[in-house]
Design a protein around this motif. Structure first.
Motif, mmCIF file in Angstrom:
data_model
loop_
_atom_site.group_PDB
_atom_site.id
_atom_site.type_symbol
_atom_site.label_atom_id
_atom_site.label_comp_id
_atom_site.label_asym_id
_atom_site.label_seq_id
_atom_site.Cartn_x
_atom_site.Cartn_y
_atom_site.Cartn_z
ATOM 1 N N ASP A 9 0.870 -1.170 0.000
ATOM 2 C CA ASP A 9 0.000 0.000 0.000
ATOM 3 C C ASP A 9 0.911 1.226 0.000
ATOM 4 O O ASP A 9 1.531 1.546 1.021
ATOM 5 C CB ASP A 9 -0.898 -0.019 1.238
ATOM 6 N N ALA A 30 -2.791 0.398 7.941
ATOM 7 C CA ALA A 30 -3.148 0.603 6.544
ATOM 8 C C ALA A 30 -4.639 0.891 6.382
ATOM 9 O O ALA A 30 -5.107 1.118 5.269
ATOM 10 C CB ALA A 30 -2.757 -0.616 5.707
ATOM 11 N N GLY A 46 0.229 -2.834 5.396
ATOM 12 C CA GLY A 46 0.554 -2.418 4.045
ATOM 13 C C GLY A 46 1.963 -2.754 3.599
ATOM 14 O O GLY A 46 2.430 -2.259 2.575
ATOM 15 N N GLU A 87 1.652 -10.104 4.083
ATOM 16 C CA GLU A 87 1.525 -8.805 4.737
ATOM 17 C C GLU A 87 1.647 -8.962 6.252
ATOM 18 O O GLU A 87 1.069 -9.873 6.842
ATOM 19 C CB GLU A 87 0.177 -8.174 4.405
#
Length: 143
Positions: A9, A30, A46, A87
């Motif tokens: 992200d 995030a 992210g 993640e």
């Protein structure tokens, strides 16, 4: 030591140290998250990391969030093995009994500490060698 970081992200800050010499790298949320008293949530950061073999990442709470708002990390420390490439998510819990906590995207939510770890070999034995402490557990020292 170099840690490879993949941004999943682009709008979330890269992990960074607040001060030179700090052990922990700040991780950021995030997404927005609302935690009612007693609630927990898996919060995305992210980012994904490639931790070198022979090391591990440990996700630990931020003392400021704990002291000011009662926010902790459920599985502290959260373990990130060197082979994991997904993640990083932080399992937050609101331990405050009265106040909800509103977490905003981009806020610092935890810290990532990278440490070397030994690869232990286990050997089964019939009896363990003696030690001064012996089998004394929690509270066994009387303090």
């Amino acid at each position: 030591m170099e840690i490879l970081v993949q941004r999943l992200d682009a709008g979330v800050p890269m992990p960074s140290r607040a001060h030179p010499g700090d052990a922990g790298l700040d991780l950021h949320a995030a997404e927005d998250v609302s935690l009612k008293p007693g609630e927990r949530a898996s919060v995305p950061t992210g980012i994904a990391v490639a931790i070198p073999e022979g090391c591990a990442g440990f996700v630990v709470p931020r003392s400021g969030l704990a002291a000011k708002h009662g926010i902790g990390v459920v599985n502290a420390p959260g373990l990130i093995d060197s082979g994991y490439r997904g993640e990083i998510r932080v399992l937050l819990v609101n331990l405050d009994q009265n106040e909800a906590f509103e977490l905003r995207r981009g806020e610092r939510i935890a810290q990532l500490v990278i440490q070397r770890v030994e690869e232990a070999t286990l050997r089964e034995v019939g009896e363990l060698p003696p030690s001064a402490r012996g089998e004394g557990g929690f509270g066994s020292t009387g303090r």
